[in-house]
Design a protein around this motif. Structure first.
Motif, mmCIF file in Angstrom:
data_model
loop_
_atom_site.group_PDB
_atom_site.id
_atom_site.type_symbol
_atom_site.label_atom_id
_atom_site.label_comp_id
_atom_site.label_asym_id
_atom_site.label_seq_id
_atom_site.Cartn_x
_atom_site.Cartn_y
_atom_site.Cartn_z
ATOM 1 N N PHE A 71 -28.718 32.594 24.911
ATOM 2 C CA PHE A 71 -28.247 32.818 26.279
ATOM 3 C C PHE A 71 -27.257 31.771 26.781
ATOM 4 N N SER A 72 -27.114 30.683 26.048
ATOM 5 C CA SER A 72 -26.223 29.617 26.518
ATOM 6 C C SER A 72 -25.784 28.764 25.336
ATOM 7 N N PRO A 73 -24.534 28.318 25.321
ATOM 8 C CA PRO A 73 -24.125 27.395 24.252
ATOM 9 C C PRO A 73 -25.013 26.155 24.198
ATOM 10 N N GLU A 74 -25.613 25.788 25.334
ATOM 11 C CA GLU A 74 -26.489 24.604 25.359
ATOM 12 C C GLU A 74 -27.731 24.802 24.492
ATOM 13 N N LEU A 75 -28.072 26.056 24.227
ATOM 14 C CA LEU A 75 -29.259 26.335 23.408
ATOM 15 C C LEU A 75 -28.926 26.463 21.924
ATOM 16 N N LEU A 76 -27.640 26.420 21.584
ATOM 17 C CA LEU A 76 -27.238 26.618 20.181
ATOM 18 C C LEU A 76 -27.873 25.629 19.207
ATOM 19 N N PRO A 77 -28.115 24.364 19.618
ATOM 20 C CA PRO A 77 -28.771 23.458 18.660
ATOM 21 C C PRO A 77 -30.128 23.969 18.161
ATOM 22 N N LEU A 78 -30.732 24.905 18.896
ATOM 23 C CA LEU A 78 -32.018 25.459 18.469
ATOM 24 C C LEU A 78 -31.860 26.548 17.411
ATOM 25 N N TYR A 79 -30.622 27.035 17.268
ATOM 26 C CA TYR A 79 -30.375 28.140 16.339
ATOM 27 C C TYR A 79 -29.657 27.590 15.108
ATOM 28 N N ASN A 80 -30.133 27.952 13.959
ATOM 29 C CA ASN A 80 -29.433 27.592 12.742
ATOM 30 C C ASN A 80 -28.479 28.740 12.406
ATOM 31 N N LEU A 81 -27.192 28.494 12.523
ATOM 32 C CA LEU A 81 -26.217 29.572 12.318
ATOM 33 C C LEU A 81 -25.794 29.729 10.856
ATOM 34 N N ARG A 82 -26.212 28.808 10.015
ATOM 35 C CA ARG A 82 -25.787 28.892 8.612
ATOM 36 C C ARG A 82 -26.276 30.197 7.975
ATOM 37 N N GLY A 83 -25.363 30.853 7.258
ATOM 38 C CA GLY A 83 -25.712 32.113 6.599
ATOM 39 C C GLY A 83 -25.709 33.304 7.541
ATOM 40 N N LYS A 84 -25.390 33.057 8.816
ATOM 41 C CA LYS A 84 -25.435 34.134 9.810
ATOM 42 C C LYS A 84 -24.037 34.447 10.333
ATOM 43 N N ASP A 144 -17.882 36.416 25.924
ATOM 44 C CA ASP A 144 -17.609 35.922 27.275
ATOM 45 C C ASP A 144 -16.913 37.076 27.992
ATOM 46 N N ILE A 145 -17.733 38.005 28.440
ATOM 47 C CA ILE A 145 -17.227 39.286 28.959
ATOM 48 C C ILE A 145 -16.216 39.053 30.072
ATOM 49 N N LEU A 146 -16.511 38.134 30.986
ATOM 50 C CA LEU A 146 -15.597 37.856 32.116
ATOM 51 C C LEU A 146 -15.039 36.455 31.973
ATOM 52 N N VAL A 186 -23.824 34.792 20.736
ATOM 53 C CA VAL A 186 -23.712 33.534 21.480
ATOM 54 C C VAL A 186 -23.070 33.818 22.841
ATOM 55 N N CYS A 187 -23.892 33.834 23.870
ATOM 56 C CA CYS A 187 -23.386 34.091 25.224
ATOM 57 C C CYS A 187 -22.700 32.823 25.739
ATOM 58 N N ALA A 188 -21.471 32.992 26.190
ATOM 59 C CA ALA A 188 -20.749 31.827 26.704
ATOM 60 C C ALA A 188 -21.387 31.319 27.994
ATOM 61 N N GLY A 189 -21.947 32.240 28.758
ATOM 62 C CA GLY A 189 -22.594 31.828 30.008
ATOM 63 C C GLY A 189 -21.597 31.294 31.023
ATOM 64 N N TRP A 190 -22.114 30.691 32.071
ATOM 65 C CA TRP A 190 -21.282 30.111 33.121
ATOM 66 C C TRP A 190 -21.619 28.637 33.228
ATOM 67 N N ASP A 245 -22.834 38.636 29.913
ATOM 68 C CA ASP A 245 -22.879 38.347 28.475
ATOM 69 C C ASP A 245 -24.207 38.811 27.877
ATOM 70 N N THR A 246 -25.277 38.655 28.671
ATOM 71 C CA THR A 246 -26.601 39.103 28.242
ATOM 72 C C THR A 246 -26.621 40.616 28.023
#
Lengths: 237, 237
Positions: free
Chosen positions: B8-21, B27-29, B143-147, B155-156
């Motif tokens: 839901f937010s780029p700030e949460l990306l460290p929790l996601y392992n993007l390798r292999g994905k 960023d709709i707007l 990956v939602c860009a969020g505000w 984005d959700t």
């Protein structure tokens, strides 16, 4: 009009300025539900700690110790994270203090301490907290403990339920997160247990104990208790 | 079965392992909607940059420059962040390259580069991206860009729409975030414009330009374009 915002993860808290606001920390499954139950059952106060070792060190001071890791009772402590631990009579809890550490809830509390007041929310004390917030007339941030920093449904639904209760006196439409939580709550409310059975966390913790716990943790307004942070302890207001 | 998760937010990306994905940045707007439109209008490639000054430095190299800050076109650049900038004929865009910086979208792209592939999602190219993902057969993180790091609805909803399209071949029920996005999408879908008018971001950007942009940005499947990150540039696959 004060605002009500919902922060979906402790990891997002740096984006929220909690000064001058009330933080409502929620970890429905099961930390805050259990803490509300503990205080309702006569526990005098609760010390939330980050680490299991730190928790165990409270035992010699006469504290009961409660700890969960990944959904199970940790070794060498008196209680796990089930609210029934405070109700089933196996451990005498009345007039006892409890040191507690949990995977997500304790972390959310500690990260919220810059707020003017930190209270604990659960479905079990939904109206009690709503009433406290109406009296305070300050901006509110619902801090969802989440699951290891991730968004989860049950804490989000609590945010929506609280927004619904406070819709009259609070601005609940300035935050997309609050709107989303409210809409999800309205969708889930007719069959909250059924809805939450989809939740990844509920399925992750799937066991007889957790299913019983969930049925209990989604009861609304069971206790008229507002757990509040005071001088390093959580006490009933 | 590959999974589809929504961050839901780029700030949460460290929790996601993007390798292999595969990361689908949205960023709709209006960043990703505009980039999809730009490539559909004949732009050769897009360089997303973090800072406005860096963006302007591309002009002497023959790039068009596009920049938005807080919803408005920045000074001293050729284009803002409206998709109509690539359609209204005021600036000739065909066979041109564009350097673009936006508040949230660029940041989300740069934080997603550890993924195997980074593509840009928008309602405008919903099916094109869905088809690409079906071919890849890898786990997907939207990956939602969020505000400014905060959760946002638009984005959700895209995450939910993509989950609906991929429901057959992907596991869309292991993540609470995906479930929430899907349910919100199903709620909003019958009247997407009406639903998004509640959104704080839409109301924040409320102006004739942004309302026109929104009506355009929520059109489904307008372009059969998959913008993909390649060697520091975004190109149409």
């Amino acid at each position: 009009m004060p605002t009500l915002d919902v922060c979906f993860s402790p990891e997002l808290l740096p984006l929220y300025n909690l000064r001058g606001k009330v933080a409502v920390v929620v970890d429905i499954l099961r930390a805050t539900s259990s803490m509300v139950t503990a205080l309702a059952a006569g526990v005098t106060h609760i010390v939330p700690v980050a680490e299991l070792a730190e928790c165990r060190e409270f035992a010699p001071q006469g504290y009961l110790t409660a700890a969960e890791r990944d959904g199970l009772q940790a070794e060498g402590v008196d209680l796990g994270n089930s609210p029934f631990g405070y109700l089933d009579g196996k451990v005498a809890v009345q007039e006892r203090a409890v040191a507690i550490t949990t995977t997500n809830g304790t972390r959310a509390i500690h990260l919220s301490l810059s707020a003017d007041a930190v209270v604990l929310g659960a479905f079990l004390n939904l109206e009690a907290v709503a009433q406290f917030l109406r009296q305070q007339q300050k901006d509110v941030v619902v801090v969802c403990a989440g699951w290891k920093g991730m968004f989860n449904l049950e804490d989000t639904l609590y945010g929506g339920a609280l927004a619904e209760r406070l819709a009259d006196g609070f601005d609940i439409s300035s935050s997309d997160a609050t709107l989303a939580a409210l809409h999800l709550w309205q969708l889930a409310n007719p069959d909250l247990a059924g809805y939450l059975l989809q939740s990844s966390h509920v399925r992750r913790l799937n066991s007889l104990e957790v299913n019983q716990d969930m049925d209990f943790c989604i009861r609304l307004d069971e206790y008229n208790i507002v757990p509040i942070w005071q001088d390093g302890r959580i006490v009933a207001l």
